[in-house]
Design an enzyme around this catalytic site. Structure first.
Site, PDB file in Angstrom:
ATOM      1  N   SER A 140      13.501 -16.213 -28.531  1.00  0.00           N
ATOM      2  CA  SER A 140      12.104 -16.239 -28.987  1.00  0.00           C
ATOM      3  C   SER A 140      11.139 -16.292 -27.811  1.00  0.00           C
ATOM      4  O   SER A 140      11.428 -16.889 -26.770  1.00  0.00           O
ATOM      5  CB  SER A 140      11.849 -17.466 -29.858  1.00  0.00           C
ATOM      6  OG  SER A 140      12.750 -17.500 -30.922  1.00  0.00           O
ATOM      7  N   SER A 172      16.274 -24.496 -27.563  1.00  0.00           N
ATOM      8  CA  SER A 172      16.983 -25.730 -27.953  1.00  0.00           C
ATOM      9  C   SER A 172      18.042 -26.096 -26.923  1.00  0.00           C
ATOM     10  O   SER A 172      18.726 -25.214 -26.405  1.00  0.00           O
ATOM     11  CB  SER A 172      17.680 -25.546 -29.307  1.00  0.00           C
ATOM     12  OG  SER A 172      16.764 -25.205 -30.296  1.00  0.00           O
ATOM     13  N   GLU A 259      24.736 -17.049 -36.305  1.00  0.00           N
ATOM     14  CA  GLU A 259      23.820 -18.193 -36.417  1.00  0.00           C
ATOM     15  C   GLU A 259      23.496 -18.473 -37.893  1.00  0.00           C
ATOM     16  O   GLU A 259      23.343 -19.606 -38.304  1.00  0.00           O
ATOM     17  CB  GLU A 259      22.537 -17.881 -35.640  1.00  0.00           C
ATOM     18  CG  GLU A 259      21.609 -19.067 -35.470  1.00  0.00           C
ATOM     19  CD  GLU A 259      20.507 -18.819 -34.433  1.00  0.00           C
ATOM     20  OE1 GLU A 259      20.221 -17.643 -34.129  1.00  0.00           O
ATOM     21  OE2 GLU A 259      19.927 -19.813 -33.954  1.00  0.00           O
TER      22      GLU A 259
HETATM   23  C1  LIG Z   1      13.977 -26.387 -34.429  1.00  0.00           C
HETATM   24  C2  LIG Z   1      13.902 -24.999 -33.872  1.00  0.00           C
HETATM   25  C3  LIG Z   1      14.811 -24.618 -32.905  1.00  0.00           C
HETATM   26  C4  LIG Z   1      14.735 -23.337 -32.358  1.00  0.00           C
HETATM   27  N1  LIG Z   1      15.612 -23.009 -31.358  1.00  0.00           N
HETATM   28  C5  LIG Z   1      15.501 -21.796 -30.765  1.00  0.00           C
HETATM   29  C6  LIG Z   1      16.332 -21.480 -29.646  1.00  0.00           C
HETATM   30  O1  LIG Z   1      17.164 -22.276 -29.210  1.00  0.00           O
HETATM   31  N2  LIG Z   1      16.173 -20.278 -29.054  1.00  0.00           N
HETATM   32  C7  LIG Z   1      15.278 -19.346 -29.509  1.00  0.00           C
HETATM   33  O2  LIG Z   1      15.226 -18.253 -28.959  1.00  0.00           O
HETATM   34  N3  LIG Z   1      14.469 -19.621 -30.570  1.00  0.00           N
HETATM   35  C8  LIG Z   1      14.561 -20.825 -31.199  1.00  0.00           C
HETATM   36  N4  LIG Z   1      13.734 -21.134 -32.257  1.00  0.00           N
HETATM   37  C9  LIG Z   1      12.718 -20.172 -32.649  1.00  0.00           C
HETATM   38  C10 LIG Z   1      12.920 -19.536 -34.011  1.00  0.00           C
HETATM   39  O3  LIG Z   1      13.939 -18.573 -33.984  1.00  0.00           O
HETATM   40  C11 LIG Z   1      11.559 -18.929 -34.416  1.00  0.00           C
HETATM   41  O4  LIG Z   1      10.678 -20.021 -34.605  1.00  0.00           O
HETATM   42  C12 LIG Z   1      11.646 -18.123 -35.678  1.00  0.00           C
HETATM   43  O5  LIG Z   1      12.358 -16.939 -35.460  1.00  0.00           O
HETATM   44  C13 LIG Z   1      10.234 -17.770 -36.216  1.00  0.00           C
HETATM   45  O6  LIG Z   1       9.447 -17.197 -35.230  1.00  0.00           O
HETATM   46  P1  LIG Z   1       7.997 -17.756 -34.902  1.00  0.00           P
HETATM   47  O7  LIG Z   1       8.089 -19.229 -34.712  1.00  0.00           O
HETATM   48  O8  LIG Z   1       7.434 -16.940 -33.808  1.00  0.00           O
HETATM   49  O9  LIG Z   1       7.137 -17.535 -36.240  1.00  0.00           O
HETATM   50  P2  LIG Z   1       6.419 -16.196 -36.682  1.00  0.00           P
HETATM   51  O10 LIG Z   1       7.363 -15.045 -36.528  1.00  0.00           O
HETATM   52  O11 LIG Z   1       5.096 -16.100 -36.020  1.00  0.00           O
HETATM   53  O12 LIG Z   1       6.211 -16.444 -38.222  1.00  0.00           O
HETATM   54  C14 LIG Z   1       5.119 -17.207 -38.745  1.00  0.00           C
HETATM   55  C15 LIG Z   1       5.198 -17.167 -40.265  1.00  0.00           C
HETATM   56  O13 LIG Z   1       5.042 -15.806 -40.736  1.00  0.00           O
HETATM   57  C16 LIG Z   1       6.141 -15.447 -41.555  1.00  0.00           C
HETATM   58  N5  LIG Z   1       6.516 -14.057 -41.313  1.00  0.00           N
HETATM   59  C17 LIG Z   1       6.646 -13.450 -40.102  1.00  0.00           C
HETATM   60  N6  LIG Z   1       7.024 -12.165 -40.270  1.00  0.00           N
HETATM   61  C18 LIG Z   1       7.165 -11.965 -41.606  1.00  0.00           C
HETATM   62  C19 LIG Z   1       7.531 -10.836 -42.413  1.00  0.00           C
HETATM   63  N7  LIG Z   1       7.852  -9.681 -41.859  1.00  0.00           N
HETATM   64  N8  LIG Z   1       7.543 -10.999 -43.757  1.00  0.00           N
HETATM   65  C20 LIG Z   1       7.225 -12.195 -44.326  1.00  0.00           C
HETATM   66  N9  LIG Z   1       6.844 -13.297 -43.615  1.00  0.00           N
HETATM   67  C21 LIG Z   1       6.827 -13.175 -42.283  1.00  0.00           C
HETATM   68  C22 LIG Z   1       7.290 -16.347 -41.117  1.00  0.00           C
HETATM   69  O14 LIG Z   1       8.246 -16.502 -42.154  1.00  0.00           O
HETATM   70  C23 LIG Z   1       6.549 -17.646 -40.814  1.00  0.00           C
HETATM   71  O15 LIG Z   1       6.336 -18.373 -42.000  1.00  0.00           O
HETATM   72  C24 LIG Z   1      13.762 -22.409 -32.816  1.00  0.00           C
HETATM   73  C25 LIG Z   1      12.851 -22.792 -33.802  1.00  0.00           C
HETATM   74  C26 LIG Z   1      12.900 -24.073 -34.315  1.00  0.00           C
HETATM   75  C27 LIG Z   1      11.895 -24.460 -35.348  1.00  0.00           C
END
Ligand SMILES: Cc1cc2nc3c(=O)[nH]c(=O)nc-3n(C[C@H](O)[C@H](O)[C@H](O)COP(=O)(O)OP(=O)(O)OC[C@H]3O[C@@H](n4cnc5c(N)ncnc54)[C@H](O)[C@@H]3O)c2cc1C
Length: 405
Positions: A140, A172, A259
């Site tokens: 991410s 993480s 995953e």
């Molecule tokens: C506890 C935790 C641990 C994590 N650990 C890691 C890690 O170790 N390594 C790593 O790389 N990442 C990690 N992540 C990141 C995680 O993979 C991302 O948070 C996740 O993929 C969502 O991306 P974002 O946070 O950018 O949200 P966004 O993509 O910005 O999404 C925001 C909102 O919009 C919605 N949304 C986005 N696109 C769409 C769509 N096409 N259709 C419908 N709804 C949509 C999403 O569902 C969400 O509700 C972690 C996240 C958390 C919370």
């Protein structure tokens, strides 16, 4: 009630798998450490408990019980999905944690086994098994989460190295990792799903930092279990690119499939244990005759049985030689367990009532408070619940793709 009784299970596991189960049962009878029996393992164990767990991890490694699903030629045990499920149940029956090598075992290993060269497999997999290499995930970025293919961290070829610059986030376990598996853009002119490479990056080289700076991010639980990662001229040899330069997207899909669906066959075992701890809490508070409480517990128990049936269905598929582990199956499983865990924690908070609100200096979070706060994130990491629903809609139900955002 604990793990389902595999002796009485309707699934025909096959003689070889049952022989293996008996062997593990016998080994655990002789080797399971008494001081770990029935001890809950928190997300961050206290130093004493961590020392015991490390010793247990060494014992499991010596006995060939780490990374057990990996092929034997790379140091694994070559266990089938059925055997892994039976092994997990035996550990639960013995009441001791079935330790793994975390992201290295669950996410990096399957991708390396599926896509790496023979030389890479022989070099990369053994130090994961021994615990020498501990990985964190650099997928991410601030502008690329759900839209992972939009990532901008650059990887430029410099001689025999790849030089990486950019930013990752939500990394993480960064505080204990010494390697990162990450996605970087190596061909900025290619369409966005192409031109990405899947790279293994050492966080130190010869004891010196390798251009990766981490800044902790505190979660609602108060713990900084993840962080931001800033990469400045971080170097890794091209021999650490998995699946070929610019070919990283399909490798990443293997990691994401693992995953989301990885523990689908046996996760009910942990949920059942958690459920009975909640029942204990209800009894202690004298709430067992409250109709509303009983309704909520009945709901939770039936959900666990649905999850269990789904897991056993998957085991049956595997036992019959059918593969049930596609990306879509991982998505269904991810939605089910993550939404269930969130709801169970909400129920628990409701049941413990005003005690759930007590926090602050001198009052550490209790099990259910911690669970309530931590499980908010379960429908986000590994791909959000909304994104999983999109995958199911498009790949299982064949609905039209959503219009581009
Ligand atoms: C506890 C935790 C641990 C994590 N650990 C890691 C890690 O170790 N390594 C790593 O790389 N990442 C990690 N992540 C990141 C995680 O993979 C991302 O948070 C996740 O993929 C969502 O991306 P974002 O946070 O950018 O949200 P966004 O993509 O910005 O999404 C925001 C909102 O919009 C919605 N949304 C986005 N696109 C769409 C769509 N096409 N259709 C419908 N709804 C949509 C999403 O569902 C969400 O509700 C972690 C996240 C958390 C919370």
């Amino acid at each position: 009630m604990t793990a389902p009784d595999t002796d009485a299970s309707p699934i025909g596991y096959g003689e070889a798998a049952l022989e293996f189960r008996d062997e593990i049962r016998d080994w655990l009878r002789r080797n399971a450490p008494e001081h770990l029996r029935g001890v809950p393992v928190p997300r961050v164990p206290a130093p004493d408990l961590k020392a015991h767990l490390d010793r247990w991890a060494d014992t499991l490694t010596e006995a060939g019980l780490m990374c057990v699903a990996w092929p034997r030629e790379y140091g694994g045990r070559g266990l089938s999905g059925v055997e892994v499920a039976l092994m997990n149940e035996e550990f639960d029956r013995a009441g001791v944690p079935r330790l793994t090598r975390g992201m290295g075992e669950g996410l990096v290993g399957p991708a390396v086994i599926a896509h790496a060269t023979e030389e890479q497999k022989r070099r990369i997999l053994p130090p994961i098994i021994s615990g020498e290499h501990d990985y964190c995930q650099g997928f991410s970025e601030p502008g690329a989460g759900s839209d992972l293919a939009g990532l901008r961290t650059r990887g430029e070829v410099d001689g025999t190295d790849l030089v990486i610059n950019g930013q990752k986030t939500w990394t993480s376990g960064y505080y204990k990792a010494n390697w990162m598996f990450c996605l970087v853009r190596t061909d900025p002119d290619a369409p966005k799903h192409r031109g990405i490479s899947y790279v293994l990056l050492p966080l130190q080289v010869d004891g010196e930092p390798n251009g990766v700076e981490f800044r902790p991010i505190k979660r609602m639980t108060g713990q900084a279990l993840f962080g931001e990662s800033f990469l400045t001229d971080a170097r890794t040899p091209l021999t650490n690119v998995i699946g070929g330069l610019h070919q990283g997207w399909r490798v990443a899909m293997t990691t994401l499939g693992s995953e989301r669906g990885g523990s689908a066959t046996t996760q009910h075992v942990a949920f059942e244990r958690q459920f009975w701890r909640l029942v204990g809490e209800v009894r202690e508070r004298g709430l067992q005759d409250d109709v509303r409480v009983r309704e909520q517990l009945a709901w939770a128990w039936s959900q666990i049985q649905v999850i269990r049936a789904n897991g056993l269905g998957l085991v049956a598929d595997l036992a019959a030689g059918r593969s049930g582990q596609g990306l879509a199956n991982g998505s269904t499983s991810k939605i089910r367990w993550s939404e269930f865990q969130r709801r169970l924690a909400e129920i628990a908070m409701d049941l413990i009532g005003p005690d759930a609100l007590v926090t602050g200096t001198g009052y550490e979070l209790g099990e259910w408070q911690d669970e309530f706060l931590a499980t908010r994130s379960h429908t986000i990491w590994g791909g959000t619940a909304e994104v999983q629903r999109n995958i199911i809609a498009e790949r299982v139900l064949g609905l039209p793709k959503e219009t581009a955002r």
